[in-house]
Design a protein around this motif. Structure first.
Motif, short mmCIF file in Angstrom:
data_model
loop_
_atom_site.label_atom_id
_atom_site.label_comp_id
_atom_site.label_asym_id
_atom_site.label_seq_id
_atom_site.Cartn_x
_atom_site.Cartn_y
_atom_site.Cartn_z
N THR A 2 40.80 48.81 47.21
CA THR A 2 41.60 47.68 47.69
C THR A 2 43.10 48.00 47.59
O THR A 2 43.55 48.55 46.60
CB THR A 2 41.31 46.42 46.85
N PHE A 4 46.84 46.98 46.96
CA PHE A 4 47.49 45.91 46.22
C PHE A 4 48.50 45.17 47.08
O PHE A 4 49.28 45.79 47.82
CB PHE A 4 48.20 46.45 44.98
N ASP A 5 48.50 43.86 46.98
CA ASP A 5 49.45 42.98 47.65
C ASP A 5 49.94 41.98 46.62
O ASP A 5 49.12 41.28 46.00
CB ASP A 5 48.76 42.26 48.81
N PRO A 74 40.18 39.24 45.58
CA PRO A 74 40.25 40.40 44.70
C PRO A 74 39.70 40.08 43.30
O PRO A 74 40.01 39.02 42.74
CB PRO A 74 41.75 40.72 44.64
N ASP A 90 37.61 45.28 42.03
CA ASP A 90 38.83 45.78 42.67
C ASP A 90 39.82 46.32 41.66
O ASP A 90 40.64 47.18 41.98
CB ASP A 90 39.50 44.66 43.48
N GLY A 91 39.78 45.78 40.43
CA GLY A 91 40.78 46.19 39.46
C GLY A 91 40.39 45.90 38.03
O GLY A 91 39.35 45.29 37.74
N HIS A 93 42.37 44.75 34.14
CA HIS A 93 43.60 44.29 33.49
C HIS A 93 43.59 44.78 32.04
O HIS A 93 42.61 44.57 31.33
CB HIS A 93 43.74 42.77 33.53
N LEU A 113 42.69 48.93 40.98
CA LEU A 113 44.02 48.36 40.77
C LEU A 113 44.18 48.13 39.28
O LEU A 113 43.20 47.82 38.58
CB LEU A 113 44.16 47.05 41.53
N GLY A 115 46.33 46.13 36.24
CA GLY A 115 47.29 45.17 35.70
C GLY A 115 47.53 45.46 34.24
O GLY A 115 46.63 45.97 33.54
N ASP A 134 49.91 48.44 38.90
CA ASP A 134 50.18 47.67 40.12
C ASP A 134 50.95 46.38 39.85
O ASP A 134 51.77 45.96 40.66
CB ASP A 134 48.86 47.34 40.83
N TYR A 135 50.64 45.74 38.71
CA TYR A 135 51.35 44.50 38.40
C TYR A 135 51.41 44.32 36.89
O TYR A 135 50.66 44.94 36.14
CB TYR A 135 50.68 43.29 39.06
N HIS A 168 57.60 46.30 38.64
CA HIS A 168 56.30 45.90 39.20
C HIS A 168 56.28 44.38 39.39
O HIS A 168 56.92 43.65 38.63
CB HIS A 168 55.18 46.29 38.24
#
Length: 216
Positions: A2, A4-5, A74, A90-91, A93, A113, A115, A134-135, A168
């Motif tokens: 995926t 990242f947005d 996501p 997708d990710g 954390h 992704l 976090g 990514d964030y 980020h």
């Protein structure tokens, strides 16, 4: 993988069965209601009082993957990149107290992704050097009862400073409610992550719609 947005972070639901009275069926129903109403990301976080064993957690993680795919939302797993990879999330954390971020990047970078929780200027400075992140998740912004081992509240002014320093996109978490949502968004963060604001609401769909409307 995926892409990242930052818009994924706008209405970010976090939760596990401990947030719905240790009732997995209710949890699935409530999460589906939130997904259908338009949350922009979902993180499965099974801890702090959960009664599920590992096999049950894996089974539930698979069911949540099916739901998030159905609603094209996501899907992140809290602090378990092995489980995230297993269920094709997708990710993942990663918290400061959980695992070392470098290990997660080594195992999951380019596959998931990522976090990363950062609550101080030093932590943000480290994260800025990690291109695989990514964030950033920052908080708790306010005092929260959703996480037993939560750090002291940082407040909106520190949140604003951390967001300014971060390279980020940042999602704020912790004690966010309808009453303080605007103050949090005014700090410039990309979004807000909530647990009880949605899962503790008597009108989950209405709460999600209210949160989405805060960006218009």
């Amino acid at each position: 993988m995926t892409v990242f947005d930052p818009n994924m972070l706008r209405v970010y639901l976090v939760g596990g069965t401990q947030d719905t009275g240790n009732d997995p069926d209710r949890f699935l129903r409530d999460v589906e209601t939130a997904l259908k109403a338009g949350v922009t990301a979902f993180q499965y976080r099974e801890k702090d009082g959960s009664l599920l064993n590992h096999a049950e957690t894996v089974q539930l993680a698979h069911r949540l993957r099916e739901l998030t795919r159905q609603y094209q939302v996501p899907y992140f797993i809290d602090d378990d990149e092995k489980l995230a990879l297993q269920v094709e999330a997708d990710g993942v954390h990663v918290g400061q107290k959980d695992q070392r971020i470098e290990k997660v990047i080594q195992r999951a970078g380019g596959k998931l992704l990522i976090g990363y929780s950062c609550n101080t200027a030093a932590e943000i400075a480290k994260a800025n050097r990690l291109s695989a992140v990514d964030y950033i998740g920052a908080g708790p912004v306010f005092t929260t009862n959703s996480k037993g081992d939560a750090d002291p509240a940082i407040g909106v002014e520190q949140l604003k400073q951390l967001n300014t320093a971060s390279q980020h996109p940042m999602v704020a978490i912790g004690g966010i409610s309808q009453a303080n949502l605007t103050d949090v968004l005014n700090t410039g963060v990309a979004g807000v992550a909530v647990i009880s604001m949605i899962l503790g609401s008597s009108d989950i769909a209405g709460t999600v719609e209210l949160m989405r409307a805060a960006y218009k």
